[in-house]
Design an enzyme around this catalytic site. Structure first.
Site, PDB file in Angstrom:
ATOM      1  N   LYS A  29      -9.542   2.711   8.416  1.00  0.00           N
ATOM      2  CA  LYS A  29     -10.471   2.464   7.450  1.00  0.00           C
ATOM      3  C   LYS A  29     -11.755   3.560   7.025  1.00  0.00           C
ATOM      4  O   LYS A  29     -11.988   4.268   7.567  1.00  0.00           O
ATOM      5  CB  LYS A  29     -11.353   1.342   7.821  1.00  0.00           C
ATOM      6  CG  LYS A  29     -10.680   0.051   8.654  1.00  0.00           C
ATOM      7  CD  LYS A  29      -9.959  -1.417   7.698  1.00  0.00           C
ATOM      8  CE  LYS A  29      -9.752  -1.889   7.622  1.00  0.00           C
ATOM      9  NZ  LYS A  29      -9.209  -2.788   6.440  1.00  0.00           N
TER      10      LYS A  29
ATOM     11  N   ASP B 214      -6.574   2.678   4.413  1.00  0.00           N
ATOM     12  CA  ASP B 214      -7.232   1.497   4.114  1.00  0.00           C
ATOM     13  C   ASP B 214      -8.682   1.827   3.961  1.00  0.00           C
ATOM     14  O   ASP B 214      -9.381   1.975   3.831  1.00  0.00           O
ATOM     15  CB  ASP B 214      -7.582   0.175   4.466  1.00  0.00           C
ATOM     16  CG  ASP B 214      -7.636  -0.935   4.045  1.00  0.00           C
ATOM     17  OD1 ASP B 214      -7.569  -0.920   3.184  1.00  0.00           O
ATOM     18  OD2 ASP B 214      -7.249  -2.211   4.805  1.00  0.00           O
TER      19      ASP B 214
END
Length: 355
Positions: free
Chosen positions: A158, A187
């Site tokens: 992330k 992401d």
């Protein structure tokens, strides 16, 4: 057909930390549909930060307009039932997905076939990536090594936290820790501006970090921005929050906004729409993966069955149920590192709620 709902809260073995939230439990609504002899199962996860849908809302939707739409329909009418579910209410994709999957599961059980076989597959094992729970660079590097030791070789990280330099340092440290063979995908969860995204991705390319893909770098509605990024970097861009249904994917294709699309059952409304999205992506030369929210063995099992029948262009994002300390249901899929073993029993292989 008898439709029932069941609220479940399954503890995670490790807290799941992202820039959006910290989760210690997977909160879901399970839906069961019975014809008297067989029972099909589906799942609607609670994902406030993505779909904005709650368990209370999903339960009201399933027990209200969706149940009313299915009233009087026999278990043999799968096509009509799926059409009625989609037309029963606007939005509420998680609720629709739960009932759609339960209807597919019931249909598969009625003919004595596992769900993936019912969808047309003879494959009974699919692979998944694993997400590294957020932390500082050192913690993420250690987590990357731990996940490799757990049997995973595709790591999802992330980023998009608002600090591009820190994001770069985290990814660089992870790559140094796990070596050149592991695949790393990022992401951003809509967290970058278009210019920050291009700057960050190019810096990672120049540093030789070998990023497999970057997921949803900018806000979901900013398709022009995502197209601008896609045109300016070598790393493939994956659309997630930008694509719920067919109309969204058509817009991505028309603008050339992404190289791949992430299809999620709880985001698109179930297996019926998901199959259309995967076929549409393939027809237009887009790659695809199938992803999951924080779901249990029911939701992930359905997504894995879909992958078995509709192979994707990259390893899928189906680690959600791996994070559970214990499953809220009996039976279903089984993890062996990055490998998800699909059941040979009919349907999803779920036999009931766990005690």
């Amino acid at each position: 057909m008898k439709l029932s709902t069941h609220l479940v809260s399954a503890p995670l073995h490790t807290p799941f930390v992202t820039a959006l939230r910290t989760a210690t439990h997977a909160e879901s609504l399970l839906v069961s549909i019975s014809d008297g002899d067989h029972t099909g199962w589906g799942e609607a996860p609670q994902v406030w930060k993505v779909t904005g849908e709650s368990l209370a809302g999903a339960q009201a939707c399933v027990e209200g307009p969706i149940a009313a739409a299915l009233d009087g329909l026999g278990p043999d009418d799968l096509t009509d039932a799926l059409r009625r579910v989609q037309g029963a209410v606007q939005g509420n994709y998680g609720a629709k997905a739960a009932v759609d999957v339960a209807l597919h599961d019931l249909a598969a059980r009625r003919v004595g076939r596992p769900l993936h076989g019912f969808l047309g597959s003879t494959v009974d094992v699919v692979r998944t990536d694993v997400t590294l729970s957020a932390g500082d660079a050192s913690a993420l590097a250690r987590a990357g090594i731990d996940r490799l030791n757990d049997g995973f070789d595709v790591l999802k990280v992330k980023v998009g936290t608002g600090d591009a330099a820190a994001d770069f340092d985290r990814v660089r440290r992870i790559r140094e820790a796990v070596g050149p063979d592991a695949r790393i995908r990022l992401d951003a969860n809509q967290g970058w501006t278009r210019r920050d995204a291009v700057t960050a991705i190019r810096a990672l390319e120049d540093a030789g970090c070998a990023i497999e893909l970057v997921e949803q770098p900018v806000a979901a509605a900013d398709l022009d921005g995502m197209a601008w990024i896609t045109d300016r970097v070598s790393t493939p861009i994956l659309a997630d929050e930008s694509v719920y249904g067919v109309r969204d994917l058509v817009a991505v294709i028309r603008l050339g906004a992404a190289d791949l699309v992430n299809v999620k059952l709880a985001k698109c409304g179930g297996l019926a729409t998901a199959r259309t999205l995967l076929e549409l992506a393939r027809e237009h030369g887009l790659g695809a993966i199938v992803g999951s929210m924080m779901e249990s063995h029911v939701g992930v099992g359905a997504a894995a069955a879909l992958v078995a029948a509709y192979p994707t262009s990259a390893v899928n994002d189906l680690d959600a149920a791996w994070w559970l300390k214990e499953s809220p249901v009996l039976g279903g899929i089984r993890y062996e590192g990055a490998r998800i073993h699909l059941p040979s029993a009919p349907g999803l292989g779920v036999t009931g709620l766990a005690a």
